[in-house]
Design an enzyme around this catalytic site. Sequence first.
Site, PDB file in Angstrom:
ATOM      1  N   HIS A 266       6.888  -1.182   2.337  1.00 39.45           N
ATOM      2  CA  HIS A 266       5.596  -0.819   1.743  1.00 39.45           C
ATOM      3  C   HIS A 266       5.789   0.041   0.504  1.00 39.45           C
ATOM      4  O   HIS A 266       4.958   0.888   0.187  1.00 39.45           O
ATOM      5  CB  HIS A 266       4.692  -0.103   2.752  1.00 39.45           C
ATOM      6  CG  HIS A 266       4.187  -1.003   3.839  1.00 39.45           C
ATOM      7  ND1 HIS A 266       3.620  -0.536   5.005  1.00 39.45           N
ATOM      8  CD2 HIS A 266       4.178  -2.355   3.949  1.00 39.45           C
ATOM      9  CE1 HIS A 266       3.283  -1.549   5.773  1.00 39.45           C
ATOM     10  NE2 HIS A 266       3.609  -2.665   5.147  1.00 39.45           N
ATOM     11  N   TYR A 275      10.080  -1.404  10.493  1.00 41.43           N
ATOM     12  CA  TYR A 275      10.357  -2.583   9.673  1.00 41.43           C
ATOM     13  C   TYR A 275      11.857  -2.792   9.489  1.00 41.43           C
ATOM     14  O   TYR A 275      12.327  -3.935   9.406  1.00 41.43           O
ATOM     15  CB  TYR A 275       9.681  -2.457   8.310  1.00 41.43           C
ATOM     16  CG  TYR A 275       8.223  -2.859   8.309  1.00 41.43           C
ATOM     17  CD1 TYR A 275       7.854  -4.186   8.168  1.00 41.43           C
ATOM     18  CD2 TYR A 275       7.218  -1.911   8.453  1.00 41.43           C
ATOM     19  CE1 TYR A 275       6.522  -4.567   8.165  1.00 41.43           C
ATOM     20  CE2 TYR A 275       5.883  -2.271   8.454  1.00 41.43           C
ATOM     21  CZ  TYR A 275       5.533  -3.604   8.310  1.00 41.43           C
ATOM     22  OH  TYR A 275       4.214  -3.969   8.319  1.00 41.43           O
ATOM     23  N   ARG A 329       3.670   4.407  10.611  1.00 44.05           N
ATOM     24  CA  ARG A 329       2.519   4.496  11.514  1.00 44.05           C
ATOM     25  C   ARG A 329       2.886   4.172  12.959  1.00 44.05           C
ATOM     26  O   ARG A 329       2.104   4.447  13.878  1.00 44.05           O
ATOM     27  CB  ARG A 329       1.404   3.575  11.034  1.00 44.05           C
ATOM     28  CG  ARG A 329       1.688   2.087  11.171  1.00 44.05           C
ATOM     29  CD  ARG A 329       0.546   1.263  10.561  1.00 44.05           C
ATOM     30  NE  ARG A 329       0.649  -0.160  10.819  1.00 44.05           N
ATOM     31  CZ  ARG A 329       1.335  -1.031  10.077  1.00 44.05           C
ATOM     32  NH1 ARG A 329       2.002  -0.594   9.007  1.00 44.05           N
ATOM     33  NH2 ARG A 329       1.351  -2.315  10.378  1.00 44.05           N
TER      34      ARG A 329
END
Length: 845
Positions: A266, A275, A329
């Site tokens: 991101h 990720y 998150r």
Amino acid sequence: MLSFLPAAGLLAVTKQLPAGAAPARSSDDHARFLANTIEIFAGTEESNARPEVADKLTAIARTARNRLAAMDDAGTGELFAGQPLGTSESNLSRSFQYLYEIALATKTPGIDDPDLANNTDVQQRVIDGLIWLHENYYGDQDEGYYGNWYHWEIGISTRATRTLVLLADQVAEYAPELTATYVESMDGYLRKGKDGDVDLDSRFHTGANLADITTNRILQGALLGDDARIEKAISDQQTVFATIDPYDLQHGVTDGYYEDGSFIQHHSVAYTGSYGRILLGRVVQSVKILDGTSYAAGDELVDVVHGWLTDGFAPVIFEGWMMEIVKGRAVSRTTTGYADVGAVVEAIVDLTDYAEPATATAFESYVKFIRSTSQATLDPTSFESPVSIPRYTDILGDDSIPAEDLNPPERSVAFNAMDKTVHRRPGYAFALARSSDRISKYEYMNYENLMPWFQGDGAYYLYLSGQDQREAFGVDYYTTVSPYRLAGVTSPVEERQTIPELYGQAWYENPDHPLEFTAASESQNTYVYFPRGTNGYSGGATLGAYGVAGMVQSDDVAYADKQRGILPDDFVVYQNTQAIKSWFMLDEEIVVLAAGIVDPAGRDAVTTVDSRISAAADDIAITGRERNGGTWSGTGTSQLDWLRYANAGQGTAVGYVFLDRQDVTVSVEEVTRSRQVVRASNPDTDVTKNVFGVSVDHPGGSSPTALAYALVPNAGEEQLQSYADGPLSVLANDERIQAIKHSELGVIAANVFTDRWQHAGRLAIGGPASVIMREADDAVTVALSDPTMDRDTVSVIVRGRPLKVDTADPGVEVTRIPGGTRIVADTHEAYGRSFTATLRPGWPR
């Protein structure tokens, strides 16, 4: 069973797919791709006959039966009961997932249930489901592509592609054009790409997302016999192996692995633990898919992944637990740090088949080390591939394989490319989350991590050896600890609202504004999902196993741009408290200095020295000594020399040494909250914890305040009492320089925040800079770095008798000057890297 919808009716309106530009290398390649993939997800006769795989087979069969029952109970507008379609992209994606899970059970060797194993009626039912979903909810792209882009470009495509692979023979017989139809639709939904394909210039086609998309396209190419698609997908995927050079970005991409081991997704979020592990798993799957074909991966790819594991993953895994600082998150999810590491372990296990013998042995030893130190038993049933389970079991059962960490026993790692620091010693690990104008303060998205505001403002996590980290951190830490009182944070005393509370949905909507605020717009990313800070100073240096880090605490970019009139009037922003902070990481201590603490709005502020959670029934003892010599126990406010928190239930202890005169508040509060306060989709489960807090208040006003203390992991009272006579001392703590000395270690370390020369003991430092010096035996070793990442050189003078250079890193120049020795490091485009020089007496007179 669903009535069969003729394939001809479905396919009549579709266009002919273009022929592949390149001739097929070999039809055997395509068949091998598909066979390899089925082995990955369904296992083999040999692997599934092993007793340790039985639970996995049971789970696959049980899931399939549940999905078939839900199919039986489906109502109008549903393929599966409870998953209404037409407006929910997540329900549509889940419906494809359920079809895949049914198909998987029919193709998994060792499942002897005749209602599942190779049951052609069930397989036909899955194919009917694919047809029905396409005709009613997926094939019309004017009606589709609502909600989250991920489901349309990755989630649905992954599940549909895998199902088509599993049932390739049945689809060829029953609905021969279904695969081509689905591939064309999947291409059409690749709207973040270019002409139905990957676009390496797209901000959506990077890192783990790119690995997912390209893996799907490799399999689609195998299904269609399209070598051009396969070759393009492999070529695109290979870009994720390139180390990101921030000074020479390819396609503008900042996502991926950096030279210092950092991983970013991101564009600005530290993401090794989520990720990053997804990318690792997908890449290893690709290695296995391509195995035995003319496209097979070479040894150099395995070498790259070995580097990821050693420099990227190993530092952030502590006794089998994935650290919070690299999870974005995902910290708000109920999946534990132990489960996160399980996915990494599976990838390592699979890589052992492709690595050189020495590397394979290191991998196997690390797998065994994780198992031997983890406080949670890794359940191999969680592995995606049944084949990985017996391999894992064999490693654990092989007495010739030693349990060895990929980390040295003592290690300090500056992940300056992602503004994170990890410091490890036998007995503990310290993890620090920084932020800057390069790296986000936090990540919020999709109702996840609802109260993240201070997670990148110097929040830290002290992991203690032998402790079950589920009892100390994870989702329950964020659920029960106030978001304003995370350990290490200096925050204003105020109440903030979450994004859903502010705007009634998961994002800020204003498509008519010049910044075009929509769910997936760049402005949403910049100001809502993962805002960066506005400070340029965030970095540090390492010297061997010692480390120093510094940060200027700032407002986020949303607050700054709102003051400039860039953001809409109804966009809510919050101002931060200002502070200058340093962390000095030694052997038995982590020293924390804070200066220039002031709130521009005049609010009160608070610095949280520590927040720790424990079960309500745990036996907690809090003891200490006041500055007036009196003993201390329990809670309240006083000026303390030191404090000790001991949890007999967890067998842990932490000491706190206060290096200046402050009123310290100690508290223990029983807190009960639902896990939904941090993530809307978490189960509405109440968690009750005792929350221990140590904090220092800063009254509102215009006068900056300062603070100095040390964390002492696993400390006893006698050890804490000894700090009255040293060895720690604070040399400076203001807005220009923060520096400490440890007399027993011979260490002086400093952060300089101004562009003027500052002094700390024997050191004169031309700032901004981070510096560590250690004197041991007859050597003086100095490490220095540029924490702003924009200086051409950093200079340090070691005052006293001139010293000659013994060893020095490339780019370091050592010269004799009157009254000392000058060290100059060429930090141009070094991106925060440390430069080291070792000096000895004997410079010619």
